[in-house]
Each structure stands twice: as structure tokens, then as C-alpha cells.
Design a protein around this motif. Structure first.
Motif, short mmCIF file in Angstrom:
data_model
loop_
_atom_site.label_atom_id
_atom_site.label_comp_id
_atom_site.label_asym_id
_atom_site.label_seq_id
_atom_site.Cartn_x
_atom_site.Cartn_y
_atom_site.Cartn_z
N ARG A 39 8.91 -5.19 6.47
CA ARG A 39 8.36 -4.35 5.46
C ARG A 39 6.95 -4.11 5.60
O ARG A 39 6.46 -3.02 5.24
N GLY A 40 6.31 -5.02 6.07
CA GLY A 40 4.84 -4.78 6.27
C GLY A 40 4.72 -3.88 7.55
O GLY A 40 3.92 -3.03 7.32
N ALA A 41 5.44 -3.64 8.61
CA ALA A 41 5.49 -2.84 9.66
C ALA A 41 5.86 -1.45 9.07
O ALA A 41 5.41 -0.54 9.45
N ALA A 42 6.85 -1.34 8.01
CA ALA A 42 7.04 -0.38 7.50
C ALA A 42 5.86 0.43 6.70
O ALA A 42 5.90 1.67 6.57
N PHE A 43 5.22 -0.39 5.98
CA PHE A 43 4.36 0.22 5.29
C PHE A 43 3.11 0.52 6.07
O PHE A 43 2.56 1.67 5.75
N ALA A 44 2.97 0.09 7.21
CA ALA A 44 1.83 0.37 8.03
C ALA A 44 2.41 2.03 8.78
O ALA A 44 1.50 2.53 9.12
N ALA A 45 3.58 2.00 8.72
CA ALA A 45 4.36 3.52 9.29
C ALA A 45 3.97 4.46 8.07
O ALA A 45 4.65 5.65 8.63
N GLY A 46 3.56 4.16 7.02
CA GLY A 46 3.39 5.01 6.08
C GLY A 46 4.18 5.06 4.90
O GLY A 46 4.15 5.95 3.68
N GLU A 47 5.40 4.19 4.50
CA GLU A 47 6.04 4.03 3.58
C GLU A 47 5.11 3.36 2.52
O GLU A 47 4.32 2.60 2.74
N ARG A 69 -9.24 -10.63 0.33
CA ARG A 69 -9.45 -10.06 -0.93
C ARG A 69 -9.26 -8.98 -0.89
O ARG A 69 -8.62 -8.08 -2.03
N THR A 70 -9.91 -7.86 0.02
CA THR A 70 -9.88 -6.65 0.09
C THR A 70 -8.46 -6.06 0.26
O THR A 70 -8.05 -5.21 -0.52
N ALA A 71 -7.74 -6.73 1.09
CA ALA A 71 -6.31 -6.44 1.47
C ALA A 71 -5.54 -6.60 0.42
O ALA A 71 -4.83 -5.58 -0.09
N PHE A 72 -5.55 -7.71 -0.66
CA PHE A 72 -4.52 -7.97 -1.66
C PHE A 72 -5.05 -6.78 -2.98
O PHE A 72 -4.33 -6.53 -3.49
N THR A 73 -6.26 -6.63 -2.94
CA THR A 73 -6.70 -5.78 -3.94
C THR A 73 -6.32 -4.34 -3.82
O THR A 73 -5.75 -3.73 -4.69
N SER A 74 -6.74 -4.07 -2.55
CA SER A 74 -6.04 -2.65 -2.14
C SER A 74 -4.69 -2.53 -2.18
O SER A 74 -4.06 -1.56 -2.61
N ALA A 75 -3.81 -3.48 -1.70
CA ALA A 75 -2.48 -3.43 -1.64
C ALA A 75 -1.79 -3.29 -3.19
O ALA A 75 -0.98 -2.52 -3.27
N ALA A 76 -2.48 -4.00 -4.17
CA ALA A 76 -1.94 -3.68 -5.56
C ALA A 76 -2.07 -2.67 -5.89
O ALA A 76 -1.44 -2.03 -6.57
N LEU A 77 -3.41 -2.11 -5.79
CA LEU A 77 -3.68 -0.69 -6.32
C LEU A 77 -2.63 0.21 -5.50
O LEU A 77 -2.33 1.20 -6.21
N ARG A 78 -2.49 0.22 -4.24
CA ARG A 78 -1.79 1.28 -3.55
C ARG A 78 -0.13 1.18 -4.13
O ARG A 78 0.34 2.37 -3.97
N LEU A 79 0.29 0.17 -4.37
CA LEU A 79 1.61 -0.17 -5.20
C LEU A 79 1.61 0.24 -6.58
O LEU A 79 2.71 0.09 -7.17
N GLY A 80 0.52 0.52 -7.15
CA GLY A 80 0.58 0.87 -8.36
C GLY A 80 0.46 0.01 -9.49
O GLY A 80 0.29 0.12 -10.74
N ALA A 81 -0.18 -1.09 -9.15
CA ALA A 81 -0.48 -2.08 -9.99
C ALA A 81 -1.95 -2.29 -10.62
O ALA A 81 -2.92 -1.60 -9.76
N GLY A 82 -2.48 -2.77 -11.55
CA GLY A 82 -3.80 -2.69 -11.88
C GLY A 82 -4.43 -4.21 -11.41
O GLY A 82 -3.24 -4.89 -11.31
N LEU A 308 -3.62 -5.61 4.97
CA LEU A 308 -3.38 -4.73 3.89
C LEU A 308 -1.75 -4.46 3.88
O LEU A 308 -1.30 -4.70 2.76
N TYR A 309 -1.06 -4.13 4.88
CA TYR A 309 0.34 -3.89 5.11
C TYR A 309 1.00 -5.18 4.56
O TYR A 309 2.20 -4.99 4.08
N SER A 310 0.72 -6.35 5.27
CA SER A 310 1.51 -7.50 5.11
C SER A 310 1.37 -8.00 3.45
O SER A 310 2.23 -8.48 2.82
N ALA A 311 0.05 -7.75 2.98
CA ALA A 311 -0.19 -7.98 1.34
C ALA A 311 0.84 -7.10 0.67
O ALA A 311 1.34 -7.42 -0.35
N MET A 312 0.88 -5.89 1.17
CA MET A 312 1.75 -5.06 0.13
C MET A 312 3.02 -5.51 0.41
O MET A 312 3.89 -5.43 -0.65
N ALA A 313 3.67 -5.89 1.54
CA ALA A 313 4.88 -6.59 1.49
C ALA A 313 5.16 -7.76 0.87
O ALA A 313 6.24 -8.03 0.03
#
Length: 327
Positions: A39-47, A69-82, A308-313
Motif C-alpha cells: 500500500r505504501g508503494a501504491a501511495f507513492a505511485a499517486g493513489e 514527525r513530518t511524515a506522519f503529520t503530512s500523511a494524516a493531513l493528506r488522508l483527510g485527518a486533522g 510519508l508513503y509508508s506512514a499513509m499506509a
């Protein structure tokens, strides 16, 4: 008299497991591990999408951090979370509130807590003693599981596979090495060799667990405390900084012991196609030379972006019910 609508349908049933925690790589099934990395690789590909829309992530860091810290903050925001950020002095654990009580309180307000303590993972387990708020280990003293997920995502993106890769890890077997050993040995055909300074190897139980896993999956793990007879035809060479956050070496002459394990260009003589990995930050001239870190083999800075991408996953995974969908 005001009549209030029934709220029974919105009350959380405490017997229903609604989240999944990640304190150790051991918390992941093989299926979980494989799917998070893919899933991390899929996020890196643009999903992307917004699977965490309407949710709130707490980011609690007791120690310094640039990437995680930056990765998880950015990941949460990109996925729609506060996101709510907490620093070392912000929670009442500083005034004597127990970790269990803190976890219960935060679980009524947050959907996930990402925590870096660089301390005993027992504190993270105490926070996870509830089933409403997911708890993610962003680095404890013993293990750095989200770093291993980043590393596997990096390898998958680089090689298109993890199975059958040959890796050499050099330096102290710290929390990054622990997580890496527990994760890589799940993949068939992986050959992981660690060269660690005497007295700075993997904890005996971690090595035993990784060896057992390797026996099941068909991988192999070897640890040696010298730099002679290094393997060749490697796919990747990995090191980390010698002074891990929150740790102190008991030996005042430890730098002399570590010096032979520095990553230098000579290592590529028998593995010309190997890539170089480093979890960063790097202390140039200490565990790795600038020639290697900035050289053509280095993918360390791409590896950092993959956090960033693995944090999103991981965030997406932990907010999904076992066998169900995101709350």
C-alpha cells in the motif's frame, strides 16, 4: 422540555475491536506486513483518497524528529485527518497521571496516537489498553517498526520485490536494526547479514525470533562481529548513525570499536550494483562517508521520502477494523 434524540446508535461498544495497534513488528501478521508495504508503494505511485476524513490524529514526540514527525503529520493531513501536535511537556503524564488513564482519556477524543518516546515500549502498550484509539510506535528504545516499513517500501519500489534480496547491515544493532531483522526475515529467500561491533549486536531474543522466522519463510539471517570476509553480490548496504536518539554508550572508547564498520566506497568493489540505505540523519564521516551518501548508489533521500508513503499506509491500516472497513 427539550427532547434529545437517542444516541445509543453512536455509543462505542467497548467489546468491539475498532482499531489495530502497532507497537512492534511482531504485532503484524505476514498479511498485514505485506499489505502495508504494498500500500505504501501504491501511495507513492499517486493513489490517495481521504480514508481518514473526519478523524483526528495525535502526534506526540518526546524526542527530536525531522522525518518521522513530518511524515506522519503530512500523511494524516493528506488522508483527510486533522492533527494535534504534543510536545514533551504537554501531557499530564508529567504531573503523575498514569499512562493507562491518559490512554483512556485520549481515546475518547483521538482516533490515532503516533508516539515517539525512545523509552520502554510498555508505555505504548499501556496507552493501547483500549480499543478506540490506535497507537503507533514512532520509535521506542527497543524497536523502530515504522522505519522498517519505510525500508521495505523503499526496497519494493527499487527492486519490484523483496523476496530473494541480499542485504548487508553495518554498525550497531539498534532499534532500527531490530525492526529490520524482524521484518525482512518474513520474506522468502531474503539473505540478511549484520556486521556489528563486539558487544553491540542484536538482543539475543530478537536474533532468536528472527532466526525462527527465517526458518519458516526460507530467509536467512547471520550476525558477525568483524569486517573480514564480507559477502559480495549484494543488493543493498544499510547503516544507521552510531548515536541513536536517547542512548548513551557505556564504553568511552566506543568510537574506536565502531570505526572499522564505517561505510566507505570500497564496499562496492564486490557489489557494484548495490544500493545504499540510511535511515538518516547521517553523521557524515562517522558511520558513512559523504562520497557514499551523495554517490550514485545512495537512495537514502528517496528512502526518507518513502516515510510519508509508508506512514499513509500504516495510518490507513490501523484505522481499519479486522475484517471490516474504516470507521
Amino acid at each position: 422540555m427539550t427532547t434529545f434524540p437517542s444516541v445509543s446508535a453512536t455509543v462505542t461498544d467497548p467489546t468491539v475491536q475498532q482499531v489495530r495497534h502497532l507497537v512492534s513488528i511482531r504485532d503484524l501478521t505476514d498479511g498485514d506486513l505485506y499489505s502495508i508495504v504494498a500500500r505504501g508503494a501504491a501511495f507513492a505511485a499517486g493513489e490517495c483518497g481521504s480514508p481518514l476524513a473526519g478523524q483526528v490524529a495525535g502526534v506526540y514526540f518526546l524526542k527530536t524528529s525531522t522525518r518521522t514527525r513530518t511524515a506522519f503529520t503530512s500523511a494524516a493531513l493528506r488522508l483527510g485527518a486533522g492533527v494535534i501536535q504534543y510536545g514533551p511537556q504537554d501531557l499530564q503524564t508529567n504531573t503523575g497521571e498514569t499512562s493507562e488513564d491518559t490512554g483512556r482519556v485520549l481515546s475518547g477524543m483521538l482516533d490515532v496516537l503516533v508516539a515517539r518516546t525512545a523509552g520502554d515500549p510498555a508505555e505504548l502498550r499501556a496507552w493501547s489498553a483500549q480499543n478506540r484509539m490506535a497507537v503507533l510506535n514512532a520509535m521506542s528504545a527497543e524497536e523502530h517498526p515504522t522505519q522498517a516499513l519505510t525500508d521495505l517500501t523503499t526496497l519494493l519500489r527499487q527492486f519490484g520485490r523483496i523476496e530473494g534480496l541480499r542485504l548487508l547491515y553495518l554498525g550497531e544493532a539498534n532499534n532500527t536494526a531490530t525492526a529490520l531483522a524482524l521484518a525482512l526475515t518474513r520474506f522468502p529467500g531474503v539473505e540478511l547479514e549484520l556486521r556489528t561491533p563486539p558487544g553491540y549486536g542484536l538482543p539475543a531474543q530478537i536474533l532468536a525470533d528472527a532466526t525462527r522466522q527465517a526458518g519458516i519463510s526460507g530467509a536467512s539471517i547471520v550476525e558477525r562481529c568483524h569486517m573480514s570476509d564480507l559477502p559480495g553480490d549484494l543488493d543493498a548496504i544499510y547503516t544507521t548513525r552510531w548515536q541513536t536518539t536517547g542512548t548513551v554508550k557505556p564504553d568511552p572508547d566506543w568510537r574506536q570499536v565502531f570505526a572499522p564498520f564505517r561505510v566507505e566506497q570500497e564496499l562496492w568493489r564486490h557489489s557494484p550494483n548495490a544500493v545504499f540505505l540510511h535511515d538518516l540523519p547521517a553523521h557524515r564521516g562517522e558511520e558513512v562517508t559523504s562520497e557514499v551518501l551523495d554517490g550514485p548508489a545512495s537512495i537514502a533521500f528517496g528512502q526518507a521520502e518513502n516515510k510519508l508513503y509508508s506512514a499513509m499506509a500504516v495510518l490507513e491500516w490501523c484505522r481499519s477494523r479486522a475484517g471490516g472497513t474504516t470507521r
